[in-house]
Every structure is written in C-alpha cells, then in structure tokens.
Motif scaffolding. Structure first.
Motif, PDB file in Angstrom:
ATOM      1  N   LYS A 186       0.777  -1.012   0.082  1.00  0.00           N
ATOM      2  CA  LYS A 186      -0.043   0.183  -0.004  1.00  0.00           C
ATOM      3  C   LYS A 186       0.947   1.337   0.056  1.00  0.00           C
ATOM      4  CE  LYS A 186      -4.390  -0.914   2.275  1.00  0.00           C
ATOM      5  NZ  LYS A 186      -5.202  -0.540   3.310  1.00  0.00           N
ATOM      6  N   LEU A 187       0.594   2.273  -0.621  1.00  0.00           N
ATOM      7  CA  LEU A 187       1.409   3.392  -0.714  1.00  0.00           C
ATOM      8  C   LEU A 187       0.778   4.355  -0.103  1.00  0.00           C
ATOM      9  CD1 LEU A 187       2.501   3.117  -4.469  1.00  0.00           C
ATOM     10  CD2 LEU A 187       3.882   2.535  -2.262  1.00  0.00           C
ATOM     11  N   TYR A 188       1.546   5.377   0.714  1.00  0.00           N
ATOM     12  CA  TYR A 188       1.093   6.446   1.227  1.00  0.00           C
ATOM     13  C   TYR A 188       2.054   7.535   1.117  1.00  0.00           C
ATOM     14  CZ  TYR A 188      -1.794   3.273   3.885  1.00  0.00           C
ATOM     15  OH  TYR A 188      -2.624   2.202   4.146  1.00  0.00           O
ATOM     16  N   MET A 189       1.462   8.719   0.935  1.00  0.00           N
ATOM     17  CA  MET A 189       2.527   9.964   1.082  1.00  0.00           C
ATOM     18  C   MET A 189       2.763  10.627   2.322  1.00  0.00           C
ATOM     19  SD  MET A 189       1.492  12.101  -2.315  1.00  0.00           S
ATOM     20  CE  MET A 189       3.087  12.784  -2.331  1.00  0.00           C
ATOM     21  N   LEU A 240      -8.055   9.831   2.043  1.00  0.00           N
ATOM     22  CA  LEU A 240      -7.054  10.883   2.783  1.00  0.00           C
ATOM     23  C   LEU A 240      -7.163  10.577   4.220  1.00  0.00           C
ATOM     24  CD1 LEU A 240      -8.794  13.928   0.840  1.00  0.00           C
ATOM     25  CD2 LEU A 240      -6.568  12.798   0.278  1.00  0.00           C
ATOM     26  N   VAL A 241      -7.934  10.317   4.743  1.00  0.00           N
ATOM     27  CA  VAL A 241      -8.051  10.051   6.277  1.00  0.00           C
ATOM     28  C   VAL A 241      -7.234   8.503   6.503  1.00  0.00           C
ATOM     29  CG1 VAL A 241      -9.372   9.222   8.172  1.00  0.00           C
ATOM     30  CG2 VAL A 241     -10.316  10.936   6.584  1.00  0.00           C
ATOM     31  N   GLU A 242      -7.170   7.667   5.634  1.00  0.00           N
ATOM     32  CA  GLU A 242      -6.283   6.627   5.900  1.00  0.00           C
ATOM     33  C   GLU A 242      -4.909   7.234   5.807  1.00  0.00           C
ATOM     34  OE1 GLU A 242      -5.151   2.397   4.041  1.00  0.00           O
ATOM     35  OE2 GLU A 242      -7.342   2.793   4.111  1.00  0.00           O
ATOM     36  N   ASN A 243      -4.645   7.883   4.714  1.00  0.00           N
ATOM     37  CA  ASN A 243      -3.212   8.680   4.643  1.00  0.00           C
ATOM     38  C   ASN A 243      -2.761   9.547   5.903  1.00  0.00           C
ATOM     39  OD1 ASN A 243      -1.291   8.974   2.210  1.00  0.00           O
ATOM     40  ND2 ASN A 243      -1.090  10.743   3.377  1.00  0.00           N
ATOM     41  N   LEU A 244      -3.752  10.067   6.364  1.00  0.00           N
ATOM     42  CA  LEU A 244      -3.261  10.876   7.712  1.00  0.00           C
ATOM     43  C   LEU A 244      -3.081   9.923   8.571  1.00  0.00           C
ATOM     44  CD1 LEU A 244      -6.254  13.657   7.848  1.00  0.00           C
ATOM     45  CD2 LEU A 244      -3.912  13.973   7.604  1.00  0.00           C
ATOM     46  N   LEU A 270       0.865   7.311  12.404  1.00  0.00           N
ATOM     47  CA  LEU A 270       1.336   5.921  12.966  1.00  0.00           C
ATOM     48  C   LEU A 270       2.927   6.045  12.813  1.00  0.00           C
ATOM     49  CD1 LEU A 270      -1.478   3.480  12.165  1.00  0.00           C
ATOM     50  CD2 LEU A 270      -0.867   4.316  14.307  1.00  0.00           C
ATOM     51  N   HIS A 271       3.103   6.377  11.443  1.00  0.00           N
ATOM     52  CA  HIS A 271       4.836   6.390  11.255  1.00  0.00           C
ATOM     53  C   HIS A 271       5.467   7.271  11.973  1.00  0.00           C
ATOM     54  CE1 HIS A 271       8.405   6.024   8.631  1.00  0.00           C
ATOM     55  NE2 HIS A 271       8.092   7.249   8.737  1.00  0.00           N
ATOM     56  N   GLU A 299      -9.855  -6.902   4.409  1.00  0.00           N
ATOM     57  CA  GLU A 299      -8.884  -6.240   4.234  1.00  0.00           C
ATOM     58  C   GLU A 299      -8.812  -5.321   5.684  1.00  0.00           C
ATOM     59  OE1 GLU A 299      -7.518  -2.074   2.034  1.00  0.00           O
ATOM     60  OE2 GLU A 299      -7.368  -3.817   0.946  1.00  0.00           O
ATOM     61  N   VAL A 300      -7.657  -5.269   6.531  1.00  0.00           N
ATOM     62  CA  VAL A 300      -7.661  -4.571   7.670  1.00  0.00           C
ATOM     63  C   VAL A 300      -6.576  -3.441   7.407  1.00  0.00           C
ATOM     64  CG1 VAL A 300      -6.901  -4.725  10.230  1.00  0.00           C
ATOM     65  CG2 VAL A 300      -8.298  -6.608   9.211  1.00  0.00           C
ATOM     66  N   ASP A 301      -6.840  -2.133   7.638  1.00  0.00           N
ATOM     67  CA  ASP A 301      -6.041  -1.205   7.317  1.00  0.00           C
ATOM     68  C   ASP A 301      -4.669  -1.008   8.077  1.00  0.00           C
ATOM     69  OD1 ASP A 301      -8.189   0.053   5.861  1.00  0.00           O
ATOM     70  OD2 ASP A 301      -8.963   0.934   7.517  1.00  0.00           O
ATOM     71  N   PHE A 302      -4.508  -1.399   9.206  1.00  0.00           N
ATOM     72  CA  PHE A 302      -3.340  -1.218   9.968  1.00  0.00           C
ATOM     73  C   PHE A 302      -3.086  -2.545  10.961  1.00  0.00           C
ATOM     74  CE2 PHE A 302      -3.987   2.890   8.649  1.00  0.00           C
ATOM     75  CZ  PHE A 302      -2.931   3.402   7.684  1.00  0.00           C
ATOM     76  N   LEU A 303      -1.998  -2.884  11.125  1.00  0.00           N
ATOM     77  CA  LEU A 303      -1.561  -4.097  12.154  1.00  0.00           C
ATOM     78  C   LEU A 303      -0.379  -3.422  12.959  1.00  0.00           C
ATOM     79  CD1 LEU A 303      -1.618  -7.275  10.147  1.00  0.00           C
ATOM     80  CD2 LEU A 303      -3.289  -6.535  11.388  1.00  0.00           C
ATOM     81  N   ILE A 304      -0.681  -3.376  14.242  1.00  0.00           N
ATOM     82  CA  ILE A 304       0.766  -2.685  15.019  1.00  0.00           C
ATOM     83  C   ILE A 304       0.638  -3.405  16.222  1.00  0.00           C
ATOM     84  CG2 ILE A 304       0.242  -0.430  14.342  1.00  0.00           C
ATOM     85  CD1 ILE A 304      -0.686   0.151  16.961  1.00  0.00           C
ATOM     86  N   PRO A 305       1.856  -4.036  16.511  1.00  0.00           N
ATOM     87  CA  PRO A 305       2.207  -5.123  17.659  1.00  0.00           C
ATOM     88  C   PRO A 305       2.276  -4.465  18.964  1.00  0.00           C
ATOM     89  CG  PRO A 305       4.352  -4.153  16.668  1.00  0.00           C
ATOM     90  CD  PRO A 305       3.174  -3.778  15.732  1.00  0.00           C
TER      91      PRO A 305
END
Length: 154
Positions: A11-14, A51-55, A60-61, A83-89
C-alpha cells in the motif's frame, strides 16, 4: 492459523497528506471548488477515506510504527475476503495476542465486516482491536473506538 509477512503486497502512502491533495487535484480544481473548505465541512465528493487513511498512516509512522496491513482476496469464498487497514504490535510481545488490528473509518456510517472476520480467523494473535473513527472514545465488547486524532498516540 498463522500470519506471515508478504513483501509482495504493498500500500502506498505519502508522507505529507497536503502534498497528496496537491497531487490528486489540479491547482485550478483546488481553487475553483474550494477543496479545503469542502474537506473541513465534510462535503468532499472524492474518496475521503483515502485521505483519512493517509493521515492515520502519517501519524502512526511519526509515532514510530512500521506500517503493516492485512488483505485476503478469494474468488471462491466471500468469507475469506477481508482487508484490515493497519496492524501494530503490542509494546511487549508475548506468545499470544500480540497484534492490534486497526480499522480507519472516515464517516459516521460504517461496518466492521473485515475486522470481525480477521478477529475470528486470527483470534490467538489478536490483541484489542481498534477502530479509529470520527466519534468519541468508547468500548463496545472487545473493540476499542478512538477518535481519529488519537492515532498518533498509539
């Protein structure tokens, strides 16, 4: 069921959401349509979820998380499509329940079909599921709902 990292899926984000808007729309369209005014007043006709997912990815980054997601597409079994947008440990890894699945919702009306399928499929790996949404903090069953602005605090 075990999860494995697949480096082929991307997945690509700016890094800058303002820059994303600048690239997604021409300068004339931004000025003529009052794009930022529409965005602030929830009147944007484009995919606001993008846009919100990119924000959220940007937050998160910045908070030090690597950006992982989960997707599964099956032509034959609709129950396998998710599809799950993000996975964080979790900060401290144990032998079970280490991954927080995160869904990002940009509107007030949404479903959690993929998140619930993911929880069912990987119940031994899933820590508390999180939904980042436009509403207030709440707990509903095992799912934690947080306002979008709290993504950077995870």
């Amino acid at each position: 069921m075990e999860m494995k990292l697949n480096d082929a899926a991307r997945k690509l984000y700016m890094a800058d959401t303002g820059l994303l808007i600048s690239h997604a729309f021409t300068e004339a369209a931004i000025k003529a349509e009052g794009l930022y005014r529409k965005l602030m007043h929830d009147k944007l006709e484009v995919n606001k979820g993008m846009l919100v997912e990119n924000l959220v990815a940007q937050m998160l980054h910045t908070a030090g998380h690597k950006l992982y997601f989960y997707s599964s597409y099956s032509k034959t079994n609709s129950e396998e499509r998710m599809e799950v947008d993000f996975l964080i440990p979790k900060p401290l890894i144990s032998n079970r329940h280490n991954i927080h699945p995160i869904e990002v919702k940009s509107s007030t009306r949404y479903t959690l079909t993929s998140l619930k399928r993911f929880i069912g499929k990987f119940e031994n790996a899933v820590a508390e599921p999180i939904v980042l949404h436009t509403g207030d903090v709440k707990q509903d069953g095992n799912i934690l709902y947080l306002p979008l602005y709290m993504a950077g605090m995870l």
